[in-house]
Design a protein around this motif. Structure first.
Motif, PDB file in Angstrom:
ATOM      1  N   PHE A   1      65.258 -22.986  -1.923  1.00 46.30           N
ATOM      2  CA  PHE A   1      66.530 -23.491  -2.417  1.00 46.30           C
ATOM      3  C   PHE A   1      66.712 -22.955  -3.827  1.00 46.30           C
ATOM      4  O   PHE A   1      65.733 -22.731  -4.549  1.00 46.30           O
ATOM      5  CB  PHE A   1      66.542 -25.028  -2.498  1.00 46.30           C
ATOM      6  N   PHE A   2      67.952 -22.795  -4.249  1.00 42.95           N
ATOM      7  CA  PHE A   2      68.211 -22.458  -5.646  1.00 42.95           C
ATOM      8  C   PHE A   2      69.617 -22.900  -6.015  1.00 42.95           C
ATOM      9  O   PHE A   2      70.439 -23.205  -5.161  1.00 42.95           O
ATOM     10  CB  PHE A   2      68.008 -20.960  -5.925  1.00 42.95           C
ATOM     11  N   GLU A   3      69.867 -22.948  -7.312  1.00 41.43           N
ATOM     12  CA  GLU A   3      71.205 -23.226  -7.810  1.00 41.43           C
ATOM     13  C   GLU A   3      71.450 -22.282  -8.972  1.00 41.43           C
ATOM     14  O   GLU A   3      70.584 -21.489  -9.326  1.00 41.43           O
ATOM     15  CB  GLU A   3      71.361 -24.678  -8.228  1.00 41.43           C
ATOM     16  N   GLY A   4      72.607 -22.354  -9.541  1.00 42.63           N
ATOM     17  CA  GLY A   4      72.926 -21.478 -10.661  1.00 42.63           C
ATOM     18  C   GLY A   4      74.290 -20.844 -10.503  1.00 42.63           C
ATOM     19  O   GLY A   4      75.063 -21.198  -9.602  1.00 42.63           O
ATOM     20  N   PRO A   5      74.587 -19.868 -11.355  1.00 44.26           N
ATOM     21  CA  PRO A   5      75.941 -19.311 -11.379  1.00 44.26           C
ATOM     22  C   PRO A   5      76.338 -18.573 -10.100  1.00 44.26           C
ATOM     23  O   PRO A   5      77.519 -18.528  -9.768  1.00 44.26           O
ATOM     24  CB  PRO A   5      75.916 -18.360 -12.581  1.00 44.26           C
ATOM     25  N   TYR A   6      75.375 -18.006  -9.372  1.00 49.53           N
ATOM     26  CA  TYR A   6      75.754 -17.272  -8.157  1.00 49.53           C
ATOM     27  C   TYR A   6      76.289 -18.202  -7.074  1.00 49.53           C
ATOM     28  O   TYR A   6      77.083 -17.781  -6.239  1.00 49.53           O
ATOM     29  CB  TYR A   6      74.584 -16.452  -7.609  1.00 49.53           C
ATOM     30  N   VAL A   7      75.877 -19.452  -7.066  1.00 48.19           N
ATOM     31  CA  VAL A   7      76.396 -20.394  -6.070  1.00 48.19           C
ATOM     32  C   VAL A   7      77.888 -20.617  -6.309  1.00 48.19           C
ATOM     33  O   VAL A   7      78.715 -20.474  -5.404  1.00 48.19           O
ATOM     34  CB  VAL A   7      75.612 -21.728  -6.103  1.00 48.19           C
ATOM     35  N   THR A   8      78.245 -20.929  -7.540  1.00 45.98           N
ATOM     36  CA  THR A   8      79.645 -21.159  -7.895  1.00 45.98           C
ATOM     37  C   THR A   8      80.470 -19.891  -7.740  1.00 45.98           C
ATOM     38  O   THR A   8      81.590 -19.912  -7.219  1.00 45.98           O
ATOM     39  CB  THR A   8      79.743 -21.653  -9.351  1.00 45.98           C
ATOM     40  N   SER A   9      79.904 -18.777  -8.174  1.00 49.93           N
ATOM     41  CA  SER A   9      80.612 -17.501  -8.099  1.00 49.93           C
ATOM     42  C   SER A   9      80.850 -17.067  -6.653  1.00 49.93           C
ATOM     43  O   SER A   9      81.908 -16.522  -6.332  1.00 49.93           O
ATOM     44  CB  SER A   9      79.820 -16.436  -8.855  1.00 49.93           C
ATOM     45  N   THR A  10      79.875 -17.313  -5.776  1.00 48.83           N
ATOM     46  CA  THR A  10      80.053 -16.980  -4.359  1.00 48.83           C
ATOM     47  C   THR A  10      81.184 -17.804  -3.760  1.00 48.83           C
ATOM     48  O   THR A  10      82.052 -17.280  -3.059  1.00 48.83           O
ATOM     49  CB  THR A  10      78.747 -17.222  -3.573  1.00 48.83           C
ATOM     50  N   GLU A  11      81.170 -19.094  -4.059  1.00 49.19           N
ATOM     51  CA  GLU A  11      82.221 -19.976  -3.546  1.00 49.19           C
ATOM     52  C   GLU A  11      83.601 -19.515  -4.031  1.00 49.19           C
ATOM     53  O   GLU A  11      84.565 -19.455  -3.259  1.00 49.19           O
ATOM     54  CB  GLU A  11      81.924 -21.406  -3.992  1.00 49.19           C
TER      55      GLU A  11
ATOM     56  N   LEU B   1      83.901  -4.670  -2.387  1.00 52.09           N
ATOM     57  CA  LEU B   1      82.796  -5.334  -3.085  1.00 52.09           C
ATOM     58  C   LEU B   1      83.378  -6.129  -4.241  1.00 52.09           C
ATOM     59  O   LEU B   1      84.183  -5.618  -5.016  1.00 52.09           O
ATOM     60  CB  LEU B   1      81.788  -4.311  -3.620  1.00 52.09           C
ATOM     61  N   VAL B   2      82.965  -7.396  -4.331  1.00 48.29           N
ATOM     62  CA  VAL B   2      83.406  -8.263  -5.427  1.00 48.29           C
ATOM     63  C   VAL B   2      82.156  -8.653  -6.222  1.00 48.29           C
ATOM     64  O   VAL B   2      81.364  -9.476  -5.759  1.00 48.29           O
ATOM     65  CB  VAL B   2      84.113  -9.527  -4.900  1.00 48.29           C
ATOM     66  N   PRO B   3      81.936  -8.046  -7.404  1.00 48.39           N
ATOM     67  CA  PRO B   3      80.772  -8.423  -8.208  1.00 48.39           C
ATOM     68  C   PRO B   3      80.833  -9.912  -8.572  1.00 48.39           C
ATOM     69  O   PRO B   3      81.866 -10.414  -9.005  1.00 48.39           O
ATOM     70  CB  PRO B   3      80.900  -7.549  -9.459  1.00 48.39           C
ATOM     71  N   LEU B   4      79.723 -10.592  -8.350  1.00 46.65           N
ATOM     72  CA  LEU B   4      79.655 -12.014  -8.659  1.00 46.65           C
ATOM     73  C   LEU B   4      79.195 -12.210 -10.102  1.00 46.65           C
ATOM     74  O   LEU B   4      78.423 -11.410 -10.638  1.00 46.65           O
ATOM     75  CB  LEU B   4      78.699 -12.721  -7.696  1.00 46.65           C
ATOM     76  N   ALA B   5      79.677 -13.287 -10.717  1.00 47.81           N
ATOM     77  CA  ALA B   5      79.274 -13.600 -12.090  1.00 47.81           C
ATOM     78  C   ALA B   5      77.912 -14.284 -12.071  1.00 47.81           C
ATOM     79  O   ALA B   5      77.671 -15.126 -11.208  1.00 47.81           O
ATOM     80  CB  ALA B   5      80.322 -14.504 -12.733  1.00 47.81           C
TER      81      ALA B   5
ATOM     82  N   GLY C   1      79.830  -4.377 -18.576  1.00 48.51           N
ATOM     83  CA  GLY C   1      80.727  -3.277 -18.250  1.00 48.51           C
ATOM     84  C   GLY C   1      81.287  -3.311 -16.846  1.00 48.51           C
ATOM     85  O   GLY C   1      82.112  -2.471 -16.494  1.00 48.51           O
ATOM     86  N   ILE C   2      80.858  -4.258 -16.019  1.00 48.09           N
ATOM     87  CA  ILE C   2      81.391  -4.401 -14.661  1.00 48.09           C
ATOM     88  C   ILE C   2      82.051  -5.772 -14.573  1.00 48.09           C
ATOM     89  O   ILE C   2      81.398  -6.796 -14.802  1.00 48.09           O
ATOM     90  CB  ILE C   2      80.288  -4.247 -13.596  1.00 48.09           C
ATOM     91  N   ALA C   3      83.342  -5.776 -14.277  1.00 50.61           N
ATOM     92  CA  ALA C   3      84.096  -7.031 -14.259  1.00 50.61           C
ATOM     93  C   ALA C   3      83.711  -7.880 -13.053  1.00 50.61           C
ATOM     94  O   ALA C   3      83.736  -7.406 -11.919  1.00 50.61           O
ATOM     95  CB  ALA C   3      85.594  -6.734 -14.232  1.00 50.61           C
ATOM     96  N   ALA C   4      83.338  -9.120 -13.309  1.00 53.77           N
ATOM     97  CA  ALA C   4      83.019 -10.062 -12.234  1.00 53.77           C
ATOM     98  C   ALA C   4      84.315 -10.544 -11.578  1.00 53.77           C
ATOM     99  O   ALA C   4      85.372 -10.561 -12.204  1.00 53.77           O
ATOM    100  CB  ALA C   4      82.250 -11.246 -12.787  1.00 53.77           C
ATOM    101  N   ASN C   5      84.202 -10.896 -10.310  1.00 55.10           N
ATOM    102  CA  ASN C   5      85.295 -11.491  -9.534  1.00 55.10           C
ATOM    103  C   ASN C   5      86.485 -10.560  -9.342  1.00 55.10           C
ATOM    104  O   ASN C   5      87.573 -11.015  -9.011  1.00 55.10           O
ATOM    105  CB  ASN C   5      85.764 -12.807 -10.169  1.00 55.10           C
ATOM    106  N   ARG C   6      86.281  -9.269  -9.537  1.00 53.43           N
ATOM    107  CA  ARG C   6      87.358  -8.303  -9.330  1.00 53.43           C
ATOM    108  C   ARG C   6      87.003  -7.428  -8.133  1.00 53.43           C
ATOM    109  O   ARG C   6      85.950  -6.804  -8.114  1.00 53.43           O
ATOM    110  CB  ARG C   6      87.512  -7.436 -10.572  1.00 53.43           C
ATOM    111  N   PRO C   7      87.875  -7.393  -7.104  1.00 56.23           N
ATOM    112  CA  PRO C   7      87.564  -6.592  -5.911  1.00 56.23           C
ATOM    113  C   PRO C   7      87.663  -5.092  -6.185  1.00 56.23           C
ATOM    114  O   PRO C   7      88.569  -4.641  -6.885  1.00 56.23           O
ATOM    115  CB  PRO C   7      88.595  -7.041  -4.882  1.00 56.23           C
TER     116      PRO C   7
END
Length: 195
Positions: free
Chosen positions: A98-108, A157-161, A166-172
């Motif tokens: 199990f894990f938590e952190g920013p990738y959980v929120t960013s994936t959602e 591809l949508v980079p997750l935060a 230099g790579i924008a998160a949440n931008r397709p």
């Protein structure tokens, strides 16, 4: 259009359900929000996790990726409080952690954004370990076997935060556009010879 979420292998789902039902597994998990969750927790939105071992392609053609596991968002109430990973062993799919952190929120967040796209996609996760980067991979063939395939030039591809600097998160980005950028980031600088 709605996303076409592929079904996870039954043993992977069973292993996560068993771990969620085990007070020991949940108590020993390093996920305070999962331990503190009130009410039942359920694994949802199974996503196959692929790893892009090397980014050497600068033409935008498909690049080999390896299926390494399945990730489930663990929902309690109206939000994801953690994630559960499974991995493939010689004996089949098994619970990993199990894990938590920013990738959980960013994936959602990325999944919600993808729901508004005009085309139906099959969501997957694509990890680029060399850049410490995780992306939501929107595979254009939503009927494909989720356990196989490689990123196609027109996939998204949508980079997750948090994304690499230099790579924008949440931008397709289309694969054909983002892979050359990643390849440049991973190419070591050439030594300059002074005469």
């Amino acid at each position: 259009m709605p996303l076409h979420v592929p079904p996870a292998p039954a043993p992977a789902l069973r292993s996560v359900l068993t771990a969620l039902g085990s007070p020991t597994a949940v108590r020993e998990a390093r996920t305070p929000s999962l331990r503190a969750a009130q009410g039942p927790a359920s694994p949802e939105l199974p996503l196959p996790v692929y790893v892009l071992d090397h980014v050497t392609e600068t033409t935008g053609r498909p690049t080999p990726a390896t299926l390494t596991g399945w990730r489930f968002l663990v929902r309690c109430g109206d939000r994801a409080v953690a994630a559960a990973d499974t991995r493939l062993t010689p004996d089949g799919w098994t619970f990993s952690h199990f894990f938590e952190g920013p990738y959980v929120t960013s994936t959602e967040r990325a999944l919600r954004q993808a729901e508004s796209l005009p085309k139906t996609y099959q969501p997957r996760l694509l990890s680029v370990p060399e850049l410490y980067m995780l992306t939501l991979w929107l595979h254009g063939d939503h009927t494909a076997d989720a356990a196989s395939g490689h990123p196609a030039a027109d996939d998204i591809l949508v980079p997750l935060a948090p994304a690499p600097p230099g790579i924008a998160a949440n931008r397709p980005h289309r694969v054909a556009e983002l892979l050359p950028v990643l390849a440049l980031r991973l190419t070591p600088p050439r030594a300059v010879l002074l005469a």
